[in-house]
Design a protein around this motif. Structure first.
Motif, short mmCIF file in Angstrom:
data_model
loop_
_atom_site.label_atom_id
_atom_site.label_comp_id
_atom_site.label_asym_id
_atom_site.label_seq_id
_atom_site.Cartn_x
_atom_site.Cartn_y
_atom_site.Cartn_z
N LYS A 65 -28.19 3.64 178.08
CA LYS A 65 -28.17 2.98 177.11
C LYS A 65 -27.15 1.51 176.64
O LYS A 65 -26.55 1.63 175.71
N HIS A 66 -27.62 1.43 177.75
CA HIS A 66 -26.97 -0.15 177.70
C HIS A 66 -27.60 -1.09 178.38
O HIS A 66 -28.52 -0.95 179.27
N ASN A 68 -25.60 -3.67 180.12
CA ASN A 68 -24.57 -4.17 180.99
C ASN A 68 -24.63 -3.67 182.57
O ASN A 68 -24.11 -3.21 183.00
N SER A 71 -21.09 -2.40 184.06
CA SER A 71 -21.26 -0.85 184.05
C SER A 71 -22.30 0.14 185.39
O SER A 71 -22.04 0.82 185.32
#
Length: 140
Positions: A65-66, A68, A71
């Protein structure tokens, strides 16, 4: 990429207690379509992430869901993956291209059944990581 993602990830998650992150990671590393950006090492005991900028923009959003990279690396660390550092003649090797290598003893090419042994590190209420082993007490 999506057809391989669904079939491999589905079999991993349905057949065992493999966390979603590990199932997605296995799918990413196994998928030949993602090999230019993430793939197994020749030995199959680690995997490489090439061109972190492209990887985070083009691959991460399709599976997570990212987008990044920090992360993603934090998740790897939480599951006990370690960055592989190559040493040669006492100095660090500089890769010719943006190449980061990660390994975990239970993340091995062809050994999908080992994934269920990879556990997320436990944290206490203060957010500090808790070892599964009691501390060693030294006598003074």
């Amino acid at each position: 990429m999506d057809s391989a993602r669904g079939s491999v990830e589905g079999s991993l998650l349905a057949a065992s207690n493999v966390p979603a992150f590990l199932g997605k990671l296995w799918t990413l590393v196994e998928d030949p379509d993602t090999d230019p950006l993430i793939c197994w090492s020749p030995s199959g005991t680690s995997f490489h992430v090439y061109d972190q900028g492209r990887f985070s923009k083009e691959v991460l959003p399709k599976f997570f869901k990212h987008n990044n990279m920090a992360s993603f690396i934090r998740q790897l660390n939480m599951y006990g993956f370690r960055k592989v550092v190559h040493m040669e003649q006492g100095g660090l090797l500089k890769p010719e291209r943006d190449d980061t290598e990660f390994q975990h003893p239970f993340f091995v090419r062809g050994q999908e059944s080992l994934l269920e042994h990879i556990k997320r590190k436990v944290t206490n209420a203060r957010g500090a990581r808790v070892s599964r082993f009691p501390p060693v007490r030294r006598r003074l």
